[in-house]
Motif scaffolding. Sequence first.
Motif, PDB file in Angstrom:
ATOM      1  N   UNK A   1      -5.415   3.703   4.648  1.00  0.00           N
ATOM      2  CA  UNK A   1      -5.738   3.536   3.231  1.00  0.00           C
ATOM      3  C   UNK A   1      -7.237   3.306   3.057  1.00  0.00           C
ATOM      4  N   UNK A   2      -7.844   4.085   2.190  1.00  0.00           N
ATOM      5  CA  UNK A   2      -9.272   3.921   1.910  1.00  0.00           C
ATOM      6  C   UNK A   2      -9.504   3.331   0.520  1.00  0.00           C
ATOM      7  N   UNK A   3      -8.484   3.403  -0.336  1.00  0.00           N
ATOM      8  CA  UNK A   3      -8.565   2.836  -1.680  1.00  0.00           C
ATOM      9  C   UNK A   3      -7.146   2.451  -2.090  1.00  0.00           C
ATOM     10  N   UNK A   4      -6.986   1.242  -2.631  1.00  0.00           N
ATOM     11  CA  UNK A   4      -5.642   0.759  -2.960  1.00  0.00           C
ATOM     12  C   UNK A   4      -5.221   1.087  -4.389  1.00  0.00           C
TER      13      UNK A   4
ATOM     14  N   UNK B   1       9.271  -0.015  -0.608  1.00  0.00           N
ATOM     15  CA  UNK B   1       8.610  -1.008  -1.452  1.00  0.00           C
ATOM     16  C   UNK B   1       7.314  -0.477  -2.068  1.00  0.00           C
ATOM     17  N   UNK B   2       6.762   0.579  -1.464  1.00  0.00           N
ATOM     18  CA  UNK B   2       5.568   1.215  -2.045  1.00  0.00           C
ATOM     19  C   UNK B   2       6.053   2.309  -2.978  1.00  0.00           C
ATOM     20  N   UNK B   3       5.925   2.089  -4.267  1.00  0.00           N
ATOM     21  CA  UNK B   3       6.560   2.972  -5.250  1.00  0.00           C
ATOM     22  C   UNK B   3       5.723   4.188  -5.621  1.00  0.00           C
ATOM     23  N   UNK B   4       4.483   4.239  -5.164  1.00  0.00           N
ATOM     24  CA  UNK B   4       3.599   5.339  -5.561  1.00  0.00           C
ATOM     25  C   UNK B   4       3.197   6.209  -4.371  1.00  0.00           C
ATOM     26  N   UNK B   5       2.941   7.492  -4.627  1.00  0.00           N
ATOM     27  CA  UNK B   5       2.426   8.385  -3.584  1.00  0.00           C
ATOM     28  C   UNK B   5       0.985   8.011  -3.249  1.00  0.00           C
ATOM     29  N   UNK B   6       0.529   8.478  -2.101  1.00  0.00           N
ATOM     30  CA  UNK B   6      -0.850   8.228  -1.684  1.00  0.00           C
ATOM     31  C   UNK B   6      -1.602   9.557  -1.713  1.00  0.00           C
ATOM     32  N   UNK B   7      -2.684   9.586  -2.464  1.00  0.00           N
ATOM     33  CA  UNK B   7      -3.491  10.804  -2.627  1.00  0.00           C
ATOM     34  C   UNK B   7      -4.298  11.067  -1.354  1.00  0.00           C
ATOM     35  N   UNK B   8      -4.251  12.308  -0.863  1.00  0.00           N
ATOM     36  CA  UNK B   8      -4.992  12.707   0.336  1.00  0.00           C
ATOM     37  C   UNK B   8      -5.939  13.848  -0.031  1.00  0.00           C
TER      38      UNK B   8
ATOM     39  N   UNK C   1      -3.270   5.086  -5.005  1.00  0.00           N
ATOM     40  CA  UNK C   1      -3.968   4.729  -3.760  1.00  0.00           C
ATOM     41  C   UNK C   1      -4.446   6.012  -3.064  1.00  0.00           C
ATOM     42  N   UNK C   2      -5.495   5.889  -2.270  1.00  0.00           N
ATOM     43  CA  UNK C   2      -6.052   7.055  -1.587  1.00  0.00           C
ATOM     44  C   UNK C   2      -6.166   6.753  -0.094  1.00  0.00           C
TER      45      UNK C   2
ATOM     46  N   UNK D   1      -6.097  -7.481   1.826  1.00  0.00           N
ATOM     47  CA  UNK D   1      -5.034  -6.480   1.917  1.00  0.00           C
ATOM     48  C   UNK D   1      -4.317  -6.624   3.261  1.00  0.00           C
ATOM     49  N   UNK D   2      -2.996  -6.670   3.206  1.00  0.00           N
ATOM     50  CA  UNK D   2      -2.207  -6.817   4.423  1.00  0.00           C
ATOM     51  C   UNK D   2      -1.920  -5.491   5.106  1.00  0.00           C
ATOM     52  N   UNK D   3      -1.720  -4.452   4.301  1.00  0.00           N
ATOM     53  CA  UNK D   3      -1.440  -3.126   4.847  1.00  0.00           C
ATOM     54  C   UNK D   3      -2.716  -2.303   4.908  1.00  0.00           C
ATOM     55  N   UNK D   4      -3.008  -1.756   6.053  1.00  0.00           N
ATOM     56  CA  UNK D   4      -4.155  -0.852   6.173  1.00  0.00           C
ATOM     57  C   UNK D   4      -3.701   0.570   6.493  1.00  0.00           C
TER      58      UNK D   4
END
Length: 719
Positions: free
Chosen positions: A185-188, A160-167, A195-196, A136-139
């Motif tokens: 990011x803890x889960x992609x 470019x990241x089309x989805x929200x990140x769950x917190x 992603x989480x 993974x390139x993005x952390x």
Amino acid sequence: MDRSLYEKRKNLICELVNDKFYVPMKEKELAAFMQVRPEEREELKTILNELLMEGRLQISKRGKYSKGEEGGGLVGTFISHPKGFGFVEIEGRSEDLYIPEGGVNGAFHQDQVQVELLKGQGGRRQEARIVKILSHGLTKVVGTYQKSKSFGFVIPDLEKISTDIYIPAEGSKGAVTGHKVVVELTDYGDDKHKPEGRITEILGHVNDPGVDILSIVKGYDLPVEFEEKLLNQAERVGKPVSEADMAGRRDLRSLQMVTIDGEDAKDLDDAVSLTREGENYCLGVHIADVSNYVQENSALDREALNRGTSVYLVDRVIPMLPHTLSNGICSLNQGEDRLALSCLMKVNKKGEVVSYEIAETVICVDRRMSYTAVRKILEEGDPELIQEYEELVPMFQDMQELAAILRKKRRQRGSIDFDFPESKIILDQKGNPVSIEPYERNVATDLIEDFMLLANETVAQHFYWMEVPFLYRTHETPDTEKIEKLATFIHNFGYHIKIKTSDHEVHPKEIQKLLASIEGTEEEALIARLALRSMKQAKYSVECTGHFGLACACYCHFTSPIRRYPDLQIHRIIKEQLRGRLMEKRIDHYKEILPEVARQTSRLERRADEAERETDKLKKAQYMKHHIGETLEGIISGITAWGIYVELPNTVEGMIHVARLTGDYYYYKEETFEMVGRDTGRCFKLGQRLKVFVDSVDMVSKSVDFLLAEDDMEEEEQG
């Protein structure tokens, strides 16, 4: 195609790479080794792609082909698109691979992936599918937090990241709705799960002054602050120049020289001198000897390489080196002794360097000049300034004369000079954009550029012929497709460029002729900018493959070691060569480290450029929010299937969505790059002037939406 010869070549490549003495080669090297003629290069590319798909070949990140192994194949970086598809960038390959939505296979933006080429795809671009995610390139991701009852989510700033990140609630760090945050990011995620992540930093509220730019800084992971130990090291090494420091150097302190920079410049890393010797000009370009203070593999050096370059954002500068050095001992300040590397060139009336010397020197700048003052002296004959700088005026006049000679010589060989106004965004104290103005380019900025180009070229040629490891600045020939699009665009204005029928390539002289023909016209800025966009991106390389834009065989970056790491790196090589220390052991050392330095500094330069563009885009969008409802005139700068892009005179670009082009059903005619009305036949072409109505501004995407102005629609109906 002769199928038997095709198969014979295919088998020959397999035999070659299976040989135990085979050294991995790039496509160009394989072509030369196998004596493939230029007209057969496409066939060779097809063979190589087939062998890659069959797993009999694999290609490295640097574009070198070797024997295929289990799990081998094409490896690159995945660049996602908000609509679900994406691309894979492979180093050494001129064109990215297209990844359709069904071939993404759960990859996340900037992942290192292994791909498999797909056969029989439609369209021009090679398609592939991702078969394995390697890393993974993005952390971390920057975005805006939205709080829900028992959890939250972050909307990424990166489109470019089309989805929200769950917190989850325990990972919110107390953030509230509207906070700009950094998420680890803890889960992609996958096809079924988002992603989480967990919030590691709260930057402030989205409406707080400065948070917008800070979000971009964090989003591009730009290092801002220097650690205490680095600041202490800079303080220790940044001592005044001593007699011991000057030992063994040529003393040029009696030579009349100046720095010429912008009024607000603080890191002055280049000075110039000029004397006459008969009809010849003795030009000296004197560059701060930063390598004297930033030793190889020191903490300062590792940090400089980690940054790669200084970053110039709209409201701040993020320096490569601590200010103690960049604004202190490494800055060529007026009246202070400084250590330098000098390129001393004797240039004749034709602009030819008849002799030169590269030397370690000690210098003392007589005056710190500004571009504005030199311009007023040379262009306006300002009596007060002429009197104030009386002893320097003859040198400035000679500099103007020599610069004109050098420029003429460069243009004769085909060097491209993109002389168009770049925008400068003026902010108030709270960071709000109040105006967008063009950067001033004048006789003073031009002559400094001319002298720096000559020094860079002279140094590059010197080390190329010495055949020692070096870091060059290279610029490849543009892609055929982009040049053809440019040719179509300028045809709408009545201009043309000649493209070679044999290999569909263009000579830099053709671009130069185009720029000369548009000089002084209303469309000059737009065409020049689009011509620049059609070029490939320059990069750093250990191979001297030439510079298309400058139409020269050898070029490097020598003149800015305070703000660019490649310049600092080659200063070390230059000094070792001058001191007779560039022996076998050191040559092997540079052969080992320079490819990675070239790769990393090229990547970091792109990161800096993208961050600079993003901050400009942000402030331009903020500026246009105050002009919603206004009617303005612009030029069509781009046409796609989804709309028409219009550029205003202040360089702001916005779009008229195809669905909002009223009065007809419009479709995109790809072969002519036109938007055409099905029933009326109305046609929108690149370069066409339009009056537009500023409809809305989307601050999330930093985009501006236009509508076609009513009076423009009425004119069309009357026509």
